[in-house]
Design a protein around this motif. Structure first.
Motif, PDB file in Angstrom:
ATOM      1  N   TRP A  42      43.588  37.417  44.917  1.00  0.00           N
ATOM      2  CA  TRP A  42      44.525  38.242  44.156  1.00  0.00           C
ATOM      3  C   TRP A  42      44.102  39.695  44.353  1.00  0.00           C
ATOM      4  CZ3 TRP A  42      48.743  36.041  42.296  1.00  0.00           C
ATOM      5  CH2 TRP A  42      49.570  36.748  41.422  1.00  0.00           C
ATOM      6  N   PRO A  43      45.031  40.613  44.473  1.00  0.00           N
ATOM      7  CA  PRO A  43      44.648  42.015  44.694  1.00  0.00           C
ATOM      8  C   PRO A  43      43.653  42.499  43.629  1.00  0.00           C
ATOM      9  CG  PRO A  43      47.012  41.749  44.942  1.00  0.00           C
ATOM     10  CD  PRO A  43      46.511  40.447  44.428  1.00  0.00           C
ATOM     11  N   HIS A  44      42.579  43.134  44.073  1.00  0.00           N
ATOM     12  CA  HIS A  44      41.534  43.546  43.147  1.00  0.00           C
ATOM     13  C   HIS A  44      42.027  44.555  42.114  1.00  0.00           C
ATOM     14  CE1 HIS A  44      37.782  42.209  45.667  1.00  0.00           C
ATOM     15  NE2 HIS A  44      38.560  41.220  45.302  1.00  0.00           N
ATOM     16  N   ASP A  45      43.030  45.331  42.481  1.00  0.00           N
ATOM     17  CA  ASP A  45      43.523  46.320  41.517  1.00  0.00           C
ATOM     18  C   ASP A  45      44.435  45.691  40.455  1.00  0.00           C
ATOM     19  OD1 ASP A  45      45.565  45.769  43.315  1.00  0.00           O
ATOM     20  OD2 ASP A  45      46.415  47.790  43.200  1.00  0.00           O
ATOM     21  N   ARG A  46      44.679  44.380  40.595  1.00  0.00           N
ATOM     22  CA  ARG A  46      45.523  43.680  39.622  1.00  0.00           C
ATOM     23  C   ARG A  46      44.822  42.452  39.052  1.00  0.00           C
ATOM     24  NH1 ARG A  46      51.584  44.503  42.235  1.00  0.00           N
ATOM     25  NH2 ARG A  46      51.220  46.678  42.811  1.00  0.00           N
ATOM     26  N   LEU A  47      43.511  42.437  39.164  1.00  0.00           N
ATOM     27  CA  LEU A  47      42.712  41.322  38.657  1.00  0.00           C
ATOM     28  C   LEU A  47      41.587  41.858  37.780  1.00  0.00           C
ATOM     29  CD1 LEU A  47      42.107  38.202  38.825  1.00  0.00           C
ATOM     30  CD2 LEU A  47      40.500  38.777  40.665  1.00  0.00           C
ATOM     31  N   VAL A  48      41.464  41.293  36.585  1.00  0.00           N
ATOM     32  CA  VAL A  48      40.390  41.648  35.673  1.00  0.00           C
ATOM     33  C   VAL A  48      39.695  40.360  35.240  1.00  0.00           C
ATOM     34  CG1 VAL A  48      39.751  42.746  33.487  1.00  0.00           C
ATOM     35  CG2 VAL A  48      41.677  43.638  34.816  1.00  0.00           C
ATOM     36  N   VAL A  49      38.372  40.354  35.307  1.00  0.00           N
ATOM     37  CA  VAL A  49      37.591  39.187  34.897  1.00  0.00           C
ATOM     38  C   VAL A  49      36.809  39.541  33.633  1.00  0.00           C
ATOM     39  CG1 VAL A  49      35.765  37.554  35.518  1.00  0.00           C
ATOM     40  CG2 VAL A  49      37.380  38.369  37.267  1.00  0.00           C
ATOM     41  N   GLN A  50      36.901  38.693  32.636  1.00  0.00           N
ATOM     42  CA  GLN A  50      36.115  38.847  31.412  1.00  0.00           C
ATOM     43  C   GLN A  50      35.166  37.660  31.266  1.00  0.00           C
ATOM     44  OE1 GLN A  50      38.849  39.030  28.132  1.00  0.00           O
ATOM     45  NE2 GLN A  50      39.101  41.255  28.250  1.00  0.00           N
ATOM     46  N   ARG A 104      26.823  41.908  40.751  1.00  0.00           N
ATOM     47  CA  ARG A 104      27.163  41.568  42.138  1.00  0.00           C
ATOM     48  C   ARG A 104      28.671  41.575  42.343  1.00  0.00           C
ATOM     49  NH1 ARG A 104      22.641  38.139  41.594  1.00  0.00           N
ATOM     50  NH2 ARG A 104      23.938  36.418  40.849  1.00  0.00           N
ATOM     51  N   LEU A 105      29.410  41.085  41.356  1.00  0.00           N
ATOM     52  CA  LEU A 105      30.860  41.049  41.483  1.00  0.00           C
ATOM     53  C   LEU A 105      31.448  42.455  41.489  1.00  0.00           C
ATOM     54  CD1 LEU A 105      32.746  38.660  41.831  1.00  0.00           C
ATOM     55  CD2 LEU A 105      33.285  38.772  39.397  1.00  0.00           C
ATOM     56  N   ARG A 106      30.889  43.337  40.695  1.00  0.00           N
ATOM     57  CA  ARG A 106      31.364  44.722  40.680  1.00  0.00           C
ATOM     58  C   ARG A 106      31.136  45.405  42.023  1.00  0.00           C
ATOM     59  NH1 ARG A 106      28.870  46.091  34.732  1.00  0.00           N
ATOM     60  NH2 ARG A 106      30.659  45.375  33.483  1.00  0.00           N
ATOM     61  N   GLN A 107      30.033  45.054  42.678  1.00  0.00           N
ATOM     62  CA  GLN A 107      29.755  45.635  43.992  1.00  0.00           C
ATOM     63  C   GLN A 107      30.796  45.209  45.025  1.00  0.00           C
ATOM     64  OE1 GLN A 107      25.755  44.390  44.865  1.00  0.00           O
ATOM     65  NE2 GLN A 107      24.815  45.959  43.554  1.00  0.00           N
ATOM     66  N   GLN A 108      31.472  44.073  44.754  1.00  0.00           N
ATOM     67  CA  GLN A 108      32.519  43.590  45.658  1.00  0.00           C
ATOM     68  C   GLN A 108      33.880  44.199  45.344  1.00  0.00           C
ATOM     69  OE1 GLN A 108      32.460  39.282  45.479  1.00  0.00           O
ATOM     70  NE2 GLN A 108      30.210  39.223  45.550  1.00  0.00           N
ATOM     71  N   GLY A 109      33.915  45.087  44.367  1.00  0.00           N
ATOM     72  CA  GLY A 109      35.158  45.777  44.032  1.00  0.00           C
ATOM     73  C   GLY A 109      36.012  45.095  42.991  1.00  0.00           C
ATOM     74  N   VAL A 110      35.466  44.080  42.294  1.00  0.00           N
ATOM     75  CA  VAL A 110      36.219  43.362  41.270  1.00  0.00           C
ATOM     76  C   VAL A 110      35.943  43.996  39.910  1.00  0.00           C
ATOM     77  CG1 VAL A 110      36.593  41.137  40.130  1.00  0.00           C
ATOM     78  CG2 VAL A 110      36.079  41.210  42.579  1.00  0.00           C
TER      79      VAL A 110
END
Length: 414
Positions: free
Chosen positions: A76-84, A103-109
């Motif tokens: 899913w596009p990273h600019d339209r995906l938020v993980v909590q 680690r996930l933030r380093q991947q742009g999520v």
């Protein structure tokens, strides 16, 4: 007089079990009667909406890292995906989570590690707290031990967007440790019957069916329209589903894609999980059966919902019936003819239900050969009898309004 009351109780227990068996016979009938669903999967629009992925965790050190990584791997596009990561943990889970999130933030999520001051409302409270922090119109929920494939979100969102009246989309669950031992094989067979027969039939018949608490997506508008997450029962997912249906929403069930979860491998852990589920169903029944019967629903929808909520009563009915039958035999010095006839009918009905529900699912999911099926199916009655005596007290307590704490099932990451 006392012996007459014992006989009456046994007779009523048999009648109630036949009523529950009628619900499963309804499912078996429609399993074979409904045409195969060969409709192609809908396509996604070019403009994709924002999606929030919520992962509630509580002391899950063996699976939290995997859960975070799986959410970040969703296509899913990273600019339209938020993980909590909704972390109420009190052990080392939170320390592990900090590194997984980094680690996930380093991947742009975009990922948020959400911590609360207390565990108020348990899972429902955590989900509600997370919703208050983000306004995404669609919300996927995964328990800590559940792993979706990368294409899971695209396929489930396509179904959601193609059905504007759908409050939720629920997908089937596979079990990563389904072959671990005899208990997990028995559980998998029963769970396969739940998903490949019960959930699928009810969804295709257009009557309310269950959101399983994980492996699904909610439409935020439907959640808010129903009043949001509530923690006054231990089955917050079933509670919310029925409130959305009462509000005029529907649901979508998908056999594919599926998510992969974990089954309890020990009898005591299985008992704790089933006790929580049983109490939750009874609590929801106390809360919502009145509104269900007052709703403008079809008789079929009211019947299936009522029996589905009440099917947990099979456990105390079975336990009380067995004890009562023994007392009746001791009191009369023999098995009464009425009960002998009733027990033969009961045995036939239960065999039809057992084989009809489990063989249909086993064959549909291509689990193996007939011998393997027979060996696994033979263990299911023993599991049911065990649950009857383990769950009876908790179900009766829930029926009288007794509140208990949400007890999680330990996960091993298998």
């Amino acid at each position: 007089m006392l012996l007459f009351l014992v006989d009456l109780i046994v007779f009523l227990c048999l009648l109630a079990q036949f009523a529950i068996a009628g619900y499963f016979l309804y499912l078996i009938y429609w399993l074979f009667e409904l045409p195969a669903d060969d409709a192609p999967e809908p396509a996604l629009p070019a403009d994709l909406p924002r999606v929030l992925v919520q992962i509630p965790v509580y002391n899950e050190p063996l699976v939290v890292e995997r859960a975070v990584a799986a959410a970040g791997a969703l296509d899913w596009p990273h600019d339209r995906l938020v993980v909590q990561l909704l972390d109420d943990s009190t052990d080392i889970t939170s320390d592990i989570a900090v590194h997984a999130v980094a680690r996930l933030r380093q991947q742009g999520v975009e990922v948020h590690h959400v911590r609360r001051e207390n565990r108020s409302g348990f899972k429902a409270g955590a989900l509600a707290a997370g919703l208050a922090l983000d306004d995404a119109p669609y919300v996927a929920v995964f328990d800590a031990d559940f792993v979706p494939a990368p294409d899971w979100l695209r396929r489930t969102m396509a179904a959601m967007l193609a059905n504007p009246q759908a409050a939720f989309v629920q997908t089937r669950i596979e079990w990563g440790n389904g072959d671990a031992n005899w208990l997990t094989r028995a559980q998998r067979l029963m769970q396969d019957a739940h998903f490949a027969v019960e959930q699928d039939v009810r969804a295709r018949r257009g009557v309310p069916f269950q959101f399983n608490g994980t492996g699904g997506i909610w439409r935020r508008a439907a959640v808010e329209d129903a009043g949001g997450w509530s923690h006054d029962t231990l089955s917050e997912d079933l509670d919310l589903v029925l409130r959305t249906y009462l509000g005029g929403w529907t649901g979508v069930f998908l056999m594919e894609p599926h998510v992969v979860g974990e089954l309890p491998q020990r009898v005591d852990e299985f008992g704790v999980q089933q006790s929580r589920w049983s109490k939750g169903f009874v609590q929801v029944a106390r809360k919502l059966l009145g509104p269900v019967w007052n709703a403008d629903w079809s008789p079929e929808a009211k019947f299936t919902t009522t029996v589905a909520l009440g099917q947990q009563l099979i456990f105390p009915l079975l336990a009380v019936g067995i004890v009562g039958l023994v007392l009746s035999i001791l009191g009369h010095g023999k098995l009464l003819g009425l009960f002998r006839f009733g027990l033969w009918l009961w045995l036939i009905a239960m065999l039809v239900v057992l084989i009809g529900m489990t063989w249909g699912a086993y064959r549909r999911l291509q689990r193996g050969d007939v011998l393997r099926y027979l060996i696994t199916a033979a263990s299911v009655p023993a599991v049911i009898v065990y649950l009857a005596f383990v769950n009876t007290a908790s179900i009766v307590g829930a029926g009288f309004g007794k509140k208990t704490e949400f007890k999680r099932t330990p996960k091993k990451g298998t």
